[in-house]
Motif scaffolding. Structure first.
Motif, mmCIF file in Angstrom:
data_model
loop_
_atom_site.group_PDB
_atom_site.id
_atom_site.type_symbol
_atom_site.label_atom_id
_atom_site.label_comp_id
_atom_site.label_asym_id
_atom_site.label_seq_id
_atom_site.Cartn_x
_atom_site.Cartn_y
_atom_site.Cartn_z
ATOM 1 N N PRO A 73 83.671 36.707 74.913
ATOM 2 C CA PRO A 73 84.056 37.145 73.782
ATOM 3 C C PRO A 73 84.321 35.470 72.795
ATOM 4 C CG PRO A 73 84.640 35.398 76.290
ATOM 5 C CD PRO A 73 83.866 36.356 76.285
ATOM 6 N N ASP A 74 82.996 35.869 72.596
ATOM 7 C CA ASP A 74 82.133 34.293 71.730
ATOM 8 C C ASP A 74 80.940 35.213 70.694
ATOM 9 O OD1 ASP A 74 83.685 31.871 72.360
ATOM 10 O OD2 ASP A 74 82.742 31.349 74.202
ATOM 11 N N LYS A 75 80.910 36.392 71.182
ATOM 12 C CA LYS A 75 80.163 37.514 70.567
ATOM 13 C C LYS A 75 80.741 37.858 69.637
ATOM 14 C CE LYS A 75 76.224 39.292 72.914
ATOM 15 N NZ LYS A 75 76.175 40.162 73.652
ATOM 16 N N SER A 76 79.862 38.906 68.144
ATOM 17 C CA SER A 76 80.434 39.645 67.520
ATOM 18 C C SER A 76 80.867 40.646 68.282
ATOM 19 C CB SER A 76 79.008 39.439 66.567
ATOM 20 O OG SER A 76 79.976 40.656 65.408
ATOM 21 N N CYS A 77 82.404 41.169 66.891
ATOM 22 C CA CYS A 77 82.455 42.418 67.459
ATOM 23 C C CYS A 77 82.006 43.199 67.042
ATOM 24 C CB CYS A 77 84.583 41.987 67.647
ATOM 25 S SG CYS A 77 85.018 42.276 65.760
ATOM 26 N N SER A 78 80.928 43.425 66.387
ATOM 27 C CA SER A 78 80.306 44.054 65.248
ATOM 28 C C SER A 78 80.343 45.462 66.282
ATOM 29 C CB SER A 78 78.861 43.795 65.045
ATOM 30 O OG SER A 78 78.090 43.477 65.439
ATOM 31 N N SER A 79 79.704 44.960 67.505
ATOM 32 C CA SER A 79 79.046 46.190 68.375
ATOM 33 C C SER A 79 80.580 47.336 68.926
ATOM 34 C CB SER A 79 78.443 45.758 69.458
ATOM 35 O OG SER A 79 79.956 45.203 70.257
ATOM 36 N N VAL A 80 81.741 46.103 69.089
ATOM 37 C CA VAL A 80 82.830 47.358 69.140
ATOM 38 C C VAL A 80 83.245 48.074 67.487
ATOM 39 C CG1 VAL A 80 85.631 46.854 69.713
ATOM 40 C CG2 VAL A 80 83.714 45.316 70.333
ATOM 41 N N ASN A 81 83.302 47.154 66.360
ATOM 42 C CA ASN A 81 83.544 48.157 65.346
ATOM 43 C C ASN A 81 82.994 49.170 65.501
ATOM 44 O OD1 ASN A 81 85.645 46.678 64.812
ATOM 45 N ND2 ASN A 81 84.242 45.353 63.617
ATOM 46 N N ASN A 82 81.396 49.246 65.397
ATOM 47 C CA ASN A 82 80.970 50.119 65.648
ATOM 48 C C ASN A 82 80.892 51.644 66.431
ATOM 49 O OD1 ASN A 82 78.906 48.889 64.008
ATOM 50 N ND2 ASN A 82 77.789 47.750 64.693
ATOM 51 N N LEU A 83 81.465 50.824 67.840
ATOM 52 C CA LEU A 83 81.912 51.955 68.622
ATOM 53 C C LEU A 83 82.659 52.702 68.828
ATOM 54 C CD1 LEU A 83 81.476 51.807 72.289
ATOM 55 C CD2 LEU A 83 83.419 52.541 71.184
ATOM 56 N N ILE A 84 83.890 52.166 67.807
ATOM 57 C CA ILE A 84 84.694 52.670 67.394
ATOM 58 C C ILE A 84 84.358 53.876 66.140
ATOM 59 C CG2 ILE A 84 87.127 52.654 66.557
ATOM 60 C CD1 ILE A 84 87.233 52.094 69.521
ATOM 61 N N HIS A 85 83.824 53.003 65.637
ATOM 62 C CA HIS A 85 83.099 53.506 64.219
ATOM 63 C C HIS A 85 83.179 55.460 64.340
ATOM 64 C CE1 HIS A 85 82.493 55.647 60.072
ATOM 65 N NE2 HIS A 85 81.064 55.150 60.357
ATOM 66 N N GLN A 86 81.923 55.171 65.683
ATOM 67 C CA GLN A 86 80.612 56.284 66.332
ATOM 68 C C GLN A 86 81.712 57.741 66.847
ATOM 69 O OE1 GLN A 86 77.694 57.372 65.936
ATOM 70 N NE2 GLN A 86 78.892 59.140 66.076
ATOM 71 N N HIS A 87 82.806 56.750 66.846
ATOM 72 C CA HIS A 87 83.644 58.066 67.828
ATOM 73 C C HIS A 87 84.464 58.517 67.653
ATOM 74 C CE1 HIS A 87 85.712 58.816 72.143
ATOM 75 N NE2 HIS A 87 86.978 58.330 71.093
ATOM 76 N N MET A 88 85.055 57.571 66.158
ATOM 77 C CA MET A 88 85.619 58.740 65.015
ATOM 78 C C MET A 88 85.246 59.894 64.054
ATOM 79 S SD MET A 88 87.986 55.622 63.427
ATOM 80 C CE MET A 88 87.567 56.203 62.203
ATOM 81 N N VAL A 89 83.547 59.878 64.343
ATOM 82 C CA VAL A 89 82.135 60.575 63.906
ATOM 83 C C VAL A 89 82.514 61.892 64.653
ATOM 84 C CG1 VAL A 89 80.329 61.148 63.263
ATOM 85 C CG2 VAL A 89 81.681 58.952 62.796
ATOM 86 N N ASP A 90 82.220 61.538 65.798
ATOM 87 C CA ASP A 90 82.795 62.611 67.274
ATOM 88 C C ASP A 90 83.540 63.181 67.135
ATOM 89 O OD1 ASP A 90 79.641 61.482 67.767
ATOM 90 O OD2 ASP A 90 80.811 59.897 69.825
ATOM 91 N N VAL A 91 84.775 62.789 67.333
ATOM 92 C CA VAL A 91 85.839 62.738 66.903
ATOM 93 C C VAL A 91 86.076 63.863 65.595
ATOM 94 C CG1 VAL A 91 88.748 62.859 66.784
ATOM 95 C CG2 VAL A 91 87.365 61.251 68.363
ATOM 96 N N THR A 92 85.404 64.115 64.515
ATOM 97 C CA THR A 92 86.104 64.268 63.287
ATOM 98 C C THR A 92 84.961 65.790 63.685
ATOM 99 O OG1 THR A 92 86.313 62.497 61.966
ATOM 100 C CG2 THR A 92 85.396 64.754 60.950
ATOM 101 N N HIS A 93 83.946 65.702 64.161
ATOM 102 C CA HIS A 93 82.595 66.749 64.371
ATOM 103 C C HIS A 93 83.400 67.867 65.447
ATOM 104 C CE1 HIS A 93 79.782 68.380 64.880
ATOM 105 N NE2 HIS A 93 79.629 68.863 65.730
ATOM 106 N N ARG A 94 83.925 66.881 66.314
ATOM 107 C CA ARG A 94 85.184 67.832 67.581
ATOM 108 C C ARG A 94 85.987 68.732 66.714
ATOM 109 N NH1 ARG A 94 85.179 64.175 72.928
ATOM 110 N NH2 ARG A 94 86.349 63.017 71.226
ATOM 111 N N ILE A 95 87.031 67.994 66.073
ATOM 112 C CA ILE A 95 88.166 68.793 65.401
ATOM 113 C C ILE A 95 87.490 69.895 64.379
ATOM 114 C CG2 ILE A 95 90.242 69.036 63.353
ATOM 115 C CD1 ILE A 95 89.916 65.324 64.466
ATOM 116 N N ALA A 96 86.477 69.932 63.598
ATOM 117 C CA ALA A 96 85.980 71.033 62.630
ATOM 118 C C ALA A 96 85.526 71.848 63.869
ATOM 119 C CB ALA A 96 84.477 69.941 62.599
ATOM 120 N N GLU A 97 84.826 71.835 64.833
ATOM 121 C CA GLU A 97 84.366 72.930 65.606
ATOM 122 C C GLU A 97 86.040 73.235 66.401
ATOM 123 O OE1 GLU A 97 82.411 70.107 69.085
ATOM 124 O OE2 GLU A 97 80.663 71.144 67.475
ATOM 125 N N LEU A 98 86.370 73.187 66.841
ATOM 126 C CA LEU A 98 87.980 73.349 67.624
ATOM 127 C C LEU A 98 88.535 74.417 66.519
ATOM 128 C CD1 LEU A 98 89.324 70.345 69.107
ATOM 129 C CD2 LEU A 98 88.753 72.690 70.424
#
Length: 129
Positions: A73-98
């Motif tokens: 809990p004392d670490k930076s949450c930047s890795s969480v934000n990066n993970l969610i951002h990358q997941h959004m990019v992946d979802v956007t890509h999948r939506i385009a494919e669909l």
């Protein structure tokens, strides 16, 4: 609580709970004298967290990263934000494919009418191309 009760409270099947244990998403639980798995409220909270993550389409690996981060809990949450951002990019890509898939299927559906014989079927002909 035993695994059956945890299953009912969490809405996850017993098989799913065991799978999450094998994937190291859910910590190993204590065992009773009769060798039954005994879970606590922490296990239920973790399962609810995992279930919420899965509903968002996060992978097991992503969930594991989030749980590891959550346990520090004392670490930076930047890795969480990066993970969610990358997941959004992946979802956007999948939506385009669909959307491309939908367009292709729509074109295929208009290639044939119901009154044709199989040997004249436009959909089957497109699939053979």
């Amino acid at each position: 609580m035993k695994i059956g009760e945890l299953s009912k409270k969490s809405g996850c099947s017993i098989q799913t709970i065991r799978f999450y244990e094998k994937q190291d998403l859910l910590e190993a639980c204590n065992r009773s004298e009769g060798n039954y798995r005994i879970y606590d409220a922490s296990s239920l909270r973790t399962l609810q967290f995992i279930k919420q993550c899965r509903s968002l389409g996060l992978t097991i690996i992503e969930i594991k990263q989030l749980l590891d981060t959550k346990n520090n809990p004392d670490k930076s949450c930047s890795s969480v934000n990066n993970l969610i951002h990358q997941h959004m990019v992946d979802v956007t890509h999948r939506i385009a494919e669909l959307q491309e898939l939908k367009l292709t299927l729509s074109e295929m559906a208009s290639a044939c009418t119901d009154n044709r014989k199989v040997k004249e079927c436009g959909v089957l002909q497109l699939l053979e191309e």
